[in-house]
Motif scaffolding. Structure first.
Motif, mmCIF file in Angstrom:
data_model
loop_
_atom_site.group_PDB
_atom_site.id
_atom_site.type_symbol
_atom_site.label_atom_id
_atom_site.label_comp_id
_atom_site.label_asym_id
_atom_site.label_seq_id
_atom_site.Cartn_x
_atom_site.Cartn_y
_atom_site.Cartn_z
ATOM 1 N N ASP A 206 1.361 -1.363 0.267
ATOM 2 C CA ASP A 206 0.468 0.256 0.306
ATOM 3 C C ASP A 206 0.900 0.909 0.135
ATOM 4 O O ASP A 206 0.581 2.601 -0.554
ATOM 5 N N ILE A 207 1.929 1.295 0.250
ATOM 6 C CA ILE A 207 3.311 2.037 1.065
ATOM 7 C C ILE A 207 3.638 2.840 -0.628
ATOM 8 O O ILE A 207 3.061 4.252 -0.989
ATOM 9 N N PHE A 208 3.584 1.741 -1.056
ATOM 10 C CA PHE A 208 4.056 2.337 -3.260
ATOM 11 C C PHE A 208 3.159 2.260 -3.985
ATOM 12 O O PHE A 208 3.207 3.110 -4.623
ATOM 13 N N ARG A 209 1.957 1.669 -3.642
ATOM 14 C CA ARG A 209 0.534 1.914 -4.386
ATOM 15 C C ARG A 209 0.056 3.264 -4.053
ATOM 16 O O ARG A 209 0.062 4.215 -4.931
ATOM 17 N N SER A 210 0.084 3.722 -2.631
ATOM 18 C CA SER A 210 0.035 5.098 -2.749
ATOM 19 C C SER A 210 0.887 6.533 -3.828
ATOM 20 O O SER A 210 0.276 7.258 -3.672
ATOM 21 N N ALA A 211 2.321 5.579 -3.489
ATOM 22 C CA ALA A 211 3.288 6.588 -4.154
ATOM 23 C C ALA A 211 3.185 6.543 -5.880
ATOM 24 O O ALA A 211 3.920 6.879 -6.555
ATOM 25 N N GLY A 212 2.269 5.759 -6.426
ATOM 26 C CA GLY A 212 2.440 5.089 -7.828
ATOM 27 C C GLY A 212 3.810 4.426 -8.058
ATOM 28 O O GLY A 212 4.294 5.255 -9.228
ATOM 29 N N VAL A 213 4.176 4.007 -7.072
ATOM 30 C CA VAL A 213 5.606 3.568 -7.450
ATOM 31 C C VAL A 213 5.842 1.871 -7.391
ATOM 32 O O VAL A 213 4.965 0.813 -6.852
ATOM 33 N N THR A 214 6.407 1.308 -8.530
ATOM 34 C CA THR A 214 6.916 -0.032 -8.196
ATOM 35 C C THR A 214 8.363 0.086 -8.791
ATOM 36 O O THR A 214 8.782 0.225 -9.227
ATOM 37 N N PRO A 215 8.360 -0.794 -7.541
ATOM 38 C CA PRO A 215 10.027 -1.478 -6.881
ATOM 39 C C PRO A 215 10.396 -1.854 -8.145
ATOM 40 O O PRO A 215 10.035 -2.738 -9.219
ATOM 41 N N ARG A 216 11.803 -1.831 -8.687
ATOM 42 C CA ARG A 216 12.594 -1.827 -9.576
ATOM 43 C C ARG A 216 12.839 -3.866 -9.699
ATOM 44 O O ARG A 216 12.899 -4.536 -10.652
ATOM 45 N N GLN A 217 13.553 -3.952 -8.246
ATOM 46 C CA GLN A 217 13.062 -5.835 -8.369
ATOM 47 C C GLN A 217 13.216 -6.109 -6.884
ATOM 48 O O GLN A 217 12.709 -5.123 -5.347
ATOM 49 N N THR A 218 12.186 -7.059 -6.512
ATOM 50 C CA THR A 218 11.674 -7.920 -5.575
ATOM 51 C C THR A 218 11.626 -9.351 -5.418
ATOM 52 O O THR A 218 12.211 -9.825 -5.678
ATOM 53 N N CYS A 219 11.894 -9.070 -3.892
ATOM 54 C CA CYS A 219 12.624 -11.192 -2.857
ATOM 55 C C CYS A 219 11.658 -10.972 -1.728
ATOM 56 O O CYS A 219 11.340 -9.879 -1.178
ATOM 57 N N GLU A 220 10.881 -12.307 -2.417
ATOM 58 C CA GLU A 220 9.987 -12.668 -1.373
ATOM 59 C C GLU A 220 10.154 -13.794 -0.041
ATOM 60 O O GLU A 220 11.011 -14.521 -0.340
ATOM 61 N N VAL A 221 9.661 -13.277 1.309
ATOM 62 C CA VAL A 221 10.332 -14.195 2.211
ATOM 63 C C VAL A 221 9.091 -14.216 3.359
ATOM 64 O O VAL A 221 8.755 -13.821 3.095
ATOM 65 N N ALA A 222 9.359 -15.378 3.813
ATOM 66 C CA ALA A 222 8.247 -15.699 4.620
ATOM 67 C C ALA A 222 8.124 -14.493 6.359
ATOM 68 O O ALA A 222 7.478 -14.803 7.293
ATOM 69 N N ALA A 223 9.132 -13.994 6.735
ATOM 70 C CA ALA A 223 9.619 -13.428 8.288
ATOM 71 C C ALA A 223 9.465 -12.450 7.872
ATOM 72 O O ALA A 223 10.917 -11.680 7.251
ATOM 73 N N SER A 224 9.679 -10.938 9.004
ATOM 74 C CA SER A 224 9.976 -9.170 8.942
ATOM 75 C C SER A 224 12.183 -9.464 9.385
ATOM 76 O O SER A 224 12.557 -8.907 8.701
ATOM 77 N N GLN A 225 12.069 -10.613 10.110
ATOM 78 C CA GLN A 225 12.839 -10.724 10.675
ATOM 79 C C GLN A 225 14.125 -10.905 9.606
ATOM 80 O O GLN A 225 15.593 -10.780 9.838
ATOM 81 N N LEU A 226 13.714 -12.048 8.761
ATOM 82 C CA LEU A 226 14.241 -12.382 7.707
ATOM 83 C C LEU A 226 14.632 -11.532 6.859
ATOM 84 O O LEU A 226 15.765 -11.467 5.851
ATOM 85 N N ALA A 227 13.455 -10.496 6.487
ATOM 86 C CA ALA A 227 13.365 -9.482 5.613
ATOM 87 C C ALA A 227 14.500 -8.638 6.214
ATOM 88 O O ALA A 227 15.348 -7.750 4.952
ATOM 89 N N CYS A 228 14.663 -8.597 6.989
ATOM 90 C CA CYS A 228 15.573 -7.270 8.111
ATOM 91 C C CYS A 228 17.513 -7.572 8.100
ATOM 92 O O CYS A 228 18.578 -7.481 7.661
ATOM 93 N N SER A 229 17.496 -9.666 7.509
ATOM 94 C CA SER A 229 18.758 -10.308 7.417
ATOM 95 C C SER A 229 19.367 -10.029 6.539
ATOM 96 O O SER A 229 20.599 -10.111 5.785
ATOM 97 N N MET A 230 18.197 -9.798 5.757
ATOM 98 C CA MET A 230 18.073 -9.867 4.489
ATOM 99 C C MET A 230 19.244 -8.716 3.481
ATOM 100 O O MET A 230 20.150 -8.084 3.192
ATOM 101 N N VAL A 231 18.135 -7.029 4.358
ATOM 102 C CA VAL A 231 19.416 -5.900 4.006
ATOM 103 C C VAL A 231 20.083 -5.951 4.257
ATOM 104 O O VAL A 231 21.194 -5.495 4.101
ATOM 105 N N ALA A 232 20.615 -6.950 5.515
ATOM 106 C CA ALA A 232 22.020 -6.487 6.357
ATOM 107 C C ALA A 232 22.477 -7.186 5.665
ATOM 108 O O ALA A 232 24.576 -6.918 5.418
ATOM 109 N N GLU A 233 22.370 -8.251 4.553
ATOM 110 C CA GLU A 233 23.512 -8.656 3.476
ATOM 111 C C GLU A 233 24.141 -8.259 3.078
ATOM 112 O O GLU A 233 24.694 -8.320 1.441
#
Length: 304
Positions: A206-233
């Motif tokens: 909803d945050i991206f849709r409201s701004a009319g933005v489509t991210p260049r590339q996405t990766c899907e993960v199963a948990a928020s903590q895992l998403a943050c770990s991916m960012v740290a990497e």
């Protein structure tokens, strides 16, 4: 229902064979096989695929195992419960928490409660948001802690605190010096997001849709903590909050508030028509105390 047949099913699946199950249960292999066949007939489900040399659980069998396992685990607790009743130790507080706040909110509050209430047994379980509601409505737990809203007729909720959504970046990222970040700023960044069906995924989309933005590339993960770990990497960026991003690899992350501001609410969940025990009231007090401390030291957290 034949409890022995349920145990035979669980043992066969957990041990990987009839031989293993028969050894655990001290029964012959044919006896274990008959118990499982009788259970399948009673349930009208095919629990195992018998086409090969070894029994393999079917998708129905695995689904049933996930649900029946908790029932059997509770039955295994009966002797302990009886012993504690005989010893006069009968009060237990059962808490279920959603993963996003398990370490930052639920565990510290429960530890505080335990220090103040050493006479009370406690259990803390972690379940996904879509599962926690079902178990809570079934009165498996006294209280739940997680993201709101939760739409379930068997549950009532009470807001506890709200946290501002933030862009989560690797330390040293080019955007990390900004006072605030917009979805447009993240348009060219690889975005780590959660899988469909999770609340934070809906919020991020909803945050991206409201701004009319489509991210260049996405990766899907199963948990928020895992998403943050991916960012740290260094795999990309994500949107979360400090309750999640403050865990684990927080020393390798930079959090920058999103603009316009988005707030996420967390709260308490109760079975409908529940009468609160003294232990539950004391835990609520411990939880509120911890929430107040968190909010007092942060500009992106506030009491709801």
């Amino acid at each position: 229902m034949n409890i022995k047949a349920l145990r035979a099913f669980r043992s066969t699946l957990s041990e990987g064979s009839l031989i293993g199950a028969s050894e655990v249960m001290h029964l012959s292999q044919p006896a274990v096989s008959r118990l499982i066949s009788g259970l399948e007939a009673e349930l009208k489900l095919t629990l195992f695929d018998r086409s090969g040399r070894n029994l393999k659980p079917t998708p129905e069998g695995l689904a049933f195992y996930r649900e029946a396992g908790r029932i059997l685990d509770n039955l295994d607790e009966v002797p302990r419960i009886a012993a504690e009743i005989r010893a006069g130790r009968t009060e237990t507080l059962r808490v279920v928490t959603m993963p996003r706040v398990a370490q930052s909110l639920s565990a510290p509050a429960l530890a505080r409660f335990m220090r103040n209430s050493p006479e009370t047994n406690v259990s803390l379980d972690v379940r996904a948001r879509r599962e926690a509601g079902k178990w809570l409505a079934g009165r498996e737990y006294d209280i739940g802690i997680g993201a709101l809203p939760v739409d379930h007729p068997g549950i009532r909720s009470k807001p506890l605190l709200r946290v501002r959504a933030q862009a989560v970046l690797p330390v040293g990222h080019a955007l990390s010096s900004l006072p605030e970040i917009t979805a447009i700023d993240l348009a060219e960044e690889p975005v780590i997001r959660l899988m469909h069906g999770l609340l934070l995924r809906d919020q991020l989309d909803d945050i991206f849709r409201s701004a009319g933005v489509t991210p260049r590339q996405t990766c899907e993960v199963a948990a928020s903590q895992l998403a943050c770990s991916m960012v740290a990497e260094g795999a990309g960026v994500t949107i979360a909050d400090e309750l999640v991003a403050g865990q684990g690899a927080s020393d390798r992350l930079t959090l920058v508030p999103l603009a316009p501001a988005r707030w996420m609410t967390f709260g308490l969940l109760y079975p409908v028509s529940q009468s609160k025990s003294l232990a539950l009231l004391a835990f609520e007090e411990a939880l509120m105390g911890h929430a107040e401390e968190l909010c007092a030291t942060s500009h992106t957290l506030e009491l709801a």
